[in-house]
Design a protein around this motif. Structure first.
Motif, mmCIF file in Angstrom:
data_model
loop_
_atom_site.group_PDB
_atom_site.id
_atom_site.type_symbol
_atom_site.label_atom_id
_atom_site.label_comp_id
_atom_site.label_asym_id
_atom_site.label_seq_id
_atom_site.Cartn_x
_atom_site.Cartn_y
_atom_site.Cartn_z
ATOM 1 N N GLU A 141 58.452 31.466 99.772
ATOM 2 C CA GLU A 141 59.492 31.133 100.796
ATOM 3 C C GLU A 141 58.974 30.389 101.923
ATOM 4 O O GLU A 141 59.622 30.020 102.920
ATOM 5 N N ASP A 142 57.593 30.490 102.250
ATOM 6 C CA ASP A 142 57.219 29.767 103.783
ATOM 7 C C ASP A 142 56.577 28.469 103.165
ATOM 8 O O ASP A 142 56.092 27.708 104.224
ATOM 9 N N LYS A 143 57.067 27.851 102.155
ATOM 10 C CA LYS A 143 56.391 26.497 101.756
ATOM 11 C C LYS A 143 57.327 25.433 101.732
ATOM 12 O O LYS A 143 58.571 25.739 101.211
ATOM 13 N N THR A 144 57.148 24.398 102.256
ATOM 14 C CA THR A 144 57.789 23.087 102.296
ATOM 15 C C THR A 144 57.396 22.131 101.200
ATOM 16 O O THR A 144 56.026 21.758 101.006
ATOM 17 N N ILE A 145 58.037 21.890 100.060
ATOM 18 C CA ILE A 145 57.776 21.016 99.027
ATOM 19 C C ILE A 145 58.595 19.737 98.892
ATOM 20 O O ILE A 145 59.757 19.741 98.910
ATOM 21 N N LEU A 146 57.861 18.613 98.950
ATOM 22 C CA LEU A 146 58.404 17.535 98.682
ATOM 23 C C LEU A 146 58.536 17.014 97.305
ATOM 24 O O LEU A 146 57.244 16.773 96.965
ATOM 25 N N ILE A 147 59.496 16.566 96.659
ATOM 26 C CA ILE A 147 59.738 16.249 95.168
ATOM 27 C C ILE A 147 60.084 14.752 95.070
ATOM 28 O O ILE A 147 61.131 14.545 95.311
ATOM 29 N N THR A 148 59.332 13.901 94.719
ATOM 30 C CA THR A 148 60.064 12.452 94.267
ATOM 31 C C THR A 148 60.678 12.450 92.902
ATOM 32 O O THR A 148 60.326 13.060 91.912
ATOM 33 N N GLY A 149 61.610 11.701 92.945
ATOM 34 C CA GLY A 149 62.381 11.530 91.549
ATOM 35 C C GLY A 149 63.090 12.786 91.294
ATOM 36 O O GLY A 149 63.088 13.267 90.119
ATOM 37 N N ALA A 150 63.512 13.792 91.973
ATOM 38 C CA ALA A 150 64.138 15.111 91.925
ATOM 39 C C ALA A 150 65.561 15.396 91.537
ATOM 40 O O ALA A 150 65.953 16.370 91.344
ATOM 41 N N ASN A 151 66.135 14.179 91.016
ATOM 42 C CA ASN A 151 67.780 14.579 90.966
ATOM 43 C C ASN A 151 67.803 14.234 89.236
ATOM 44 O O ASN A 151 69.064 14.443 88.820
ATOM 45 N N ASP A 152 66.862 14.281 88.461
ATOM 46 C CA ASP A 152 66.768 13.866 87.192
ATOM 47 C C ASP A 152 65.516 14.259 86.418
ATOM 48 O O ASP A 152 64.507 14.376 87.229
ATOM 49 N N GLY A 153 65.680 14.829 85.278
ATOM 50 C CA GLY A 153 64.447 14.917 84.141
ATOM 51 C C GLY A 153 63.447 15.873 84.683
ATOM 52 O O GLY A 153 63.846 17.258 85.387
ATOM 53 N N ILE A 154 62.292 15.688 84.623
ATOM 54 C CA ILE A 154 61.155 16.512 85.199
ATOM 55 C C ILE A 154 61.108 17.145 86.533
ATOM 56 O O ILE A 154 61.075 18.051 86.760
ATOM 57 N N GLY A 155 61.587 16.267 87.490
ATOM 58 C CA GLY A 155 61.607 16.488 88.652
ATOM 59 C C GLY A 155 62.870 17.289 89.225
ATOM 60 O O GLY A 155 62.614 18.186 90.028
ATOM 61 N N ARG A 156 63.874 17.057 88.462
ATOM 62 C CA ARG A 156 64.979 18.033 88.784
ATOM 63 C C ARG A 156 64.681 19.605 88.214
ATOM 64 O O ARG A 156 64.877 20.688 88.929
ATOM 65 N N ALA A 157 63.998 19.618 87.226
ATOM 66 C CA ALA A 157 63.608 20.787 86.538
ATOM 67 C C ALA A 157 62.445 21.600 87.430
ATOM 68 O O ALA A 157 62.692 22.767 87.734
#
Length: 290
Positions: free
Chosen positions: A2-18
């Motif tokens: 809950e105290d973590k900020t995480i940036l994920i590229t390509g997060a709208n599909d596939g492995i990134g979304r999961a």
């Protein structure tokens, strides 16, 4: 988380979304960095609906454009004082030679150079986490089949002999070499690891590949593992206390340490790739601290 900020590229599909869904379920503050902002917002809403987590932001990011990467990094840094986890997940595959606006072969530009630039620009936020930030690079076992041909990075040497598979393997090898060199240079301030997610049934080979490749992949895809399973190692490296002090390593789809290819362990080659990458993106790194 809950105290973590995480940036994920390509997060709208596939492995990134999961990956995003599972980390959202753990309460993390997520930033979904995607080329299609509308799809990113739709994904954020869907994840909020599924997990109840309202701390999900979106960030426009086109990894094929250094200008877009710089703009995305500037926007992130203006709004977020720290970044606990950076997951360089996005990737592209194409059968045909494409050159980006910056003059580089598309797969090398998106899969490596774009993520290299993004990581370098976000170092100030990563360094704010007091030696507990994590960088995770999604590579592939195909890096074992890859080599580095520096003359091919701008696509000029390819011509009609361009091989999409060869270029993809080269870009995935670059991910591993980048991981190892990032650890050597910044291992005292953050951890960085890379992974093979498994053979995952995503749309990677359907988006820009030719008709034959796309058809064959569509026939095989039902037998591949699902994206949620393919996200296992990304989630593990982002969240597990077991790897908080592990860095510069390559993990497989079962979250097990593996030895990458001999080429991927070549320190001289990793240094040369780093120096090439720095020069390639130099105009967009201006003003950043070393």
């Amino acid at each position: 988380m809950e105290d973590k900020t995480i940036l994920i590229t390509g997060a709208n599909d596939g492995i990134g979304r999961a990956t995003a869904e599972r980390l959202a379920a753990r309460g993390a503050h997520l930033v979904l960095a995607c080329r299609d902002e509308v799809k990113a917002q739709q994904t954020a809403q869907a994840i909020t609906s599924k997990t109840g987590n309202h701390r999900i932001d979106t960030l426009p990011l086109d990894l094929s454009s250094f200008r877009s990467v710089r703009a995305a990094a500037d926007e992130f840094l203006a709004e977020h004082p720290k970044l606990d986890v950076l997951i360089n997940n996005a990737g592209v595959y194409t059968d045909t030679l494409e050159i980006t606006e910056d003059g580089y072969e598309l797969q090398f530009a998106v899969n490596h150079l774009g993520h290299f630039l993004l990581t370098m620009l976000l170092l100030p936020a990563l360094r704010c986490c007091r030696n507990c930030s994590r960088v995770i690079n999604v590579s592939s076992a195909l890096h074992f089949k890859g080599g580095l041909d520096f003359s091919s990075f701008d696509g000029k040497a390819a011509g009609k002999s361009y091989s999409g598979t060869k270029a993809y393997a080269q870009s995935k090898l670059s991910n591993v070499l980048f991981t190892m060199e990032l650890d050597r240079r910044f291992g005292q301030e953050l951890t960085t690891n890379c992974l093979h997610p498994g053979l995952v049934g995503t749309r990677l080979a359907n988006k820009k590949a030719g008709a034959l490749t796309s058809t064959v992949w569509s026939m095989y895809k039902p037998f591949a593992i699902k994206p949620n399973k393919g996200a296992d190692t990304s989630v593990y490296l982002a969240a597990s206390p077991e790897v908080k002090d592990v860095s510069g390593r390559y993990f497989d789809e079962n979250q097990c340490l593996q030895k990458p290819s001999s080429i991927a362990r070549n320190e001289q080659l990793a240094r040369r790739l780093w120096e090439y990458s720095e020069q390639a993106v130099a105009d967009f790194l201006k003003g950043e601290e070393e």
